[in-house]
Every structure is written in C-alpha cells, then in structure tokens.
Write a protein that holds these residues in place. Structure first.
Motif, PDB file in Angstrom:
ATOM      1  N   LYS A  74       0.819  -1.207   0.000  1.00  0.00           N
ATOM      2  CA  LYS A  74       0.000   0.000   0.000  1.00  0.00           C
ATOM      3  C   LYS A  74       0.859   1.266   0.000  1.00  0.00           C
ATOM      4  O   LYS A  74       0.434   2.304  -0.472  1.00  0.00           O
ATOM      5  N   TYR A  75       2.077   1.217   0.519  1.00  0.00           N
ATOM      6  CA  TYR A  75       2.915   2.407   0.619  1.00  0.00           C
ATOM      7  C   TYR A  75       3.122   3.132  -0.703  1.00  0.00           C
ATOM      8  O   TYR A  75       2.958   4.341  -0.764  1.00  0.00           O
ATOM      9  N   PRO A  76       3.496   2.434  -1.779  1.00  0.00           N
ATOM     10  CA  PRO A  76       3.715   3.178  -3.026  1.00  0.00           C
ATOM     11  C   PRO A  76       2.487   3.968  -3.468  1.00  0.00           C
ATOM     12  O   PRO A  76       2.604   5.108  -3.892  1.00  0.00           O
ATOM     13  N   ALA A  77       1.327   3.377  -3.346  1.00  0.00           N
ATOM     14  CA  ALA A  77       0.117   4.085  -3.752  1.00  0.00           C
ATOM     15  C   ALA A  77      -0.121   5.292  -2.852  1.00  0.00           C
ATOM     16  O   ALA A  77      -0.445   6.375  -3.325  1.00  0.00           O
ATOM     17  N   ASP A  78       0.068   5.120  -1.558  1.00  0.00           N
ATOM     18  CA  ASP A  78      -0.121   6.223  -0.631  1.00  0.00           C
ATOM     19  C   ASP A  78       0.881   7.335  -0.884  1.00  0.00           C
ATOM     20  O   ASP A  78       0.540   8.503  -0.930  1.00  0.00           O
ATOM     21  N   PHE A  79       2.134   6.968  -1.031  1.00  0.00           N
ATOM     22  CA  PHE A  79       3.173   7.990  -1.167  1.00  0.00           C
ATOM     23  C   PHE A  79       3.126   8.656  -2.534  1.00  0.00           C
ATOM     24  O   PHE A  79       3.288   9.865  -2.639  1.00  0.00           O
ATOM     25  N   SER A  80       2.883   7.892  -3.564  1.00  0.00           N
ATOM     26  CA  SER A  80       2.854   8.489  -4.902  1.00  0.00           C
ATOM     27  C   SER A  80       1.644   9.400  -5.082  1.00  0.00           C
ATOM     28  O   SER A  80       1.665  10.305  -5.902  1.00  0.00           O
ATOM     29  N   GLY A  81       0.608   9.166  -4.287  1.00  0.00           N
ATOM     30  CA  GLY A  81      -0.575  10.021  -4.367  1.00  0.00           C
ATOM     31  C   GLY A  81      -0.393  11.332  -3.638  1.00  0.00           C
ATOM     32  O   GLY A  81      -1.166  12.262  -3.802  1.00  0.00           O
ATOM     33  N   ALA A  82       0.642  11.428  -2.838  1.00  0.00           N
ATOM     34  CA  ALA A  82       0.904  12.658  -2.095  1.00  0.00           C
ATOM     35  C   ALA A  82       1.828  13.545  -2.929  1.00  0.00           C
ATOM     36  O   ALA A  82       2.916  13.131  -3.294  1.00  0.00           O
ATOM     37  N   PRO A  83       1.414  14.754  -3.234  1.00  0.00           N
ATOM     38  CA  PRO A  83       2.225  15.626  -4.095  1.00  0.00           C
ATOM     39  C   PRO A  83       3.354  16.339  -3.354  1.00  0.00           C
ATOM     40  O   PRO A  83       3.747  17.437  -3.720  1.00  0.00           O
ATOM     41  N   VAL A  84       3.902  15.696  -2.330  1.00  0.00           N
ATOM     42  CA  VAL A  84       4.909  16.364  -1.519  1.00  0.00           C
ATOM     43  C   VAL A  84       6.134  16.791  -2.326  1.00  0.00           C
ATOM     44  O   VAL A  84       6.712  17.841  -2.059  1.00  0.00           O
ATOM     45  N   GLY A  85       6.534  15.996  -3.295  1.00  0.00           N
ATOM     46  CA  GLY A  85       7.685  16.364  -4.115  1.00  0.00           C
ATOM     47  C   GLY A  85       7.439  17.633  -4.901  1.00  0.00           C
ATOM     48  O   GLY A  85       8.344  18.439  -5.112  1.00  0.00           O
ATOM     49  N   HIS A  86       6.208  17.833  -5.318  1.00  0.00           N
ATOM     50  CA  HIS A  86       5.862  19.030  -6.083  1.00  0.00           C
ATOM     51  C   HIS A  86       5.719  20.254  -5.179  1.00  0.00           C
ATOM     52  O   HIS A  86       5.859  21.379  -5.631  1.00  0.00           O
ATOM     53  N   TRP A  87       5.450  20.024  -3.922  1.00  0.00           N
ATOM     54  CA  TRP A  87       5.312  21.123  -2.963  1.00  0.00           C
ATOM     55  C   TRP A  87       6.645  21.525  -2.356  1.00  0.00           C
ATOM     56  O   TRP A  87       6.744  22.540  -1.677  1.00  0.00           O
ATOM     57  N   GLN A  88       7.671  20.717  -2.574  1.00  0.00           N
ATOM     58  CA  GLN A  88       8.968  20.923  -1.931  1.00  0.00           C
ATOM     59  C   GLN A  88       9.503  22.342  -2.122  1.00  0.00           C
ATOM     60  O   GLN A  88       9.946  22.959  -1.176  1.00  0.00           O
ATOM     61  N   ARG A  89       9.461  22.855  -3.312  1.00  0.00           N
ATOM     62  CA  ARG A  89      10.052  24.178  -3.568  1.00  0.00           C
ATOM     63  C   ARG A  89       9.363  25.295  -2.803  1.00  0.00           C
ATOM     64  O   ARG A  89      10.001  26.205  -2.312  1.00  0.00           O
ATOM     65  N   GLY A  90       8.059  25.220  -2.697  1.00  0.00           N
ATOM     66  CA  GLY A  90       7.336  26.289  -2.027  1.00  0.00           C
ATOM     67  C   GLY A  90       7.174  26.105  -0.524  1.00  0.00           C
ATOM     68  O   GLY A  90       6.964  27.071   0.202  1.00  0.00           O
ATOM     69  N   TYR A  91       7.273  24.862  -0.071  1.00  0.00           N
ATOM     70  CA  TYR A  91       6.992  24.569   1.341  1.00  0.00           C
ATOM     71  C   TYR A  91       8.021  23.609   1.940  1.00  0.00           C
ATOM     72  O   TYR A  91       7.672  22.717   2.700  1.00  0.00           O
ATOM     73  N   SER A  92       9.278  23.792   1.617  1.00  0.00           N
ATOM     74  CA  SER A  92      10.296  22.839   2.067  1.00  0.00           C
ATOM     75  C   SER A  92      10.353  22.706   3.584  1.00  0.00           C
ATOM     76  O   SER A  92      10.647  21.633   4.100  1.00  0.00           O
ATOM     77  N   ASP A  93      10.029  23.772   4.301  1.00  0.00           N
ATOM     78  CA  ASP A  93      10.055  23.700   5.766  1.00  0.00           C
ATOM     79  C   ASP A  93       9.005  22.743   6.309  1.00  0.00           C
ATOM     80  O   ASP A  93       9.147  22.218   7.410  1.00  0.00           O
ATOM     81  N   LYS A  94       7.961  22.497   5.547  1.00  0.00           N
ATOM     82  CA  LYS A  94       6.919  21.562   5.971  1.00  0.00           C
ATOM     83  C   LYS A  94       7.100  20.181   5.326  1.00  0.00           C
ATOM     84  O   LYS A  94       6.864  19.154   5.952  1.00  0.00           O
TER      85      LYS A  94
END
Length: 57
Positions: A5-25
């Motif tokens: 289940k992890y790959p589906a959960d993690f790949s569905g989270a756009p955290v990599g795309h948010w990194q530039r604007g919200y790296s502190d989070k």
C-alpha cells in the motif's frame, strides 16, 4: 498496513511538487515517513528521497 500500500499512498501525495514552495513543511514529512518505514522497498525510499529535494516528475 501492507507494504504494497505504501507506493500508492506515497505516490498520491504531491509532496515532491510542494517541496520548492513549502520545504520547511515537506522535508520533515518525508523524513518521518522514511524513518517510520525504514524497511520499505528501496525503490519507494529512493523516490521519497527524490521528493525530499523536489526531484519528481
């Protein structure tokens, strides 16, 4: 929770795309995930590390 289940959960989270604007989070979220799932598939952890620096498609 199964490790399948992890790959589906993690790949569905756009955290990599948010990194530039919200790296502190985003960085702590990814770090917690990697710590909590240190024995997960190496490909998933490699993807997480790529997302940590915003290197995702």
């Amino acid at each position: 929770m199964s490790t399948e289940k992890y790959p589906a959960d993690f790949s569905g989270a756009p955290v990599g795309h948010w990194q530039r604007g919200y790296s502190d989070k985003v960085t702590p979220i990814i770090d917690r995930f990697c710590t909590a799932h240190a024995k997960a598939d190496f490909r998933l952890l490699a993807y997480a590390q790529s997302a940590r620096c915003g290197c995702v498609l």
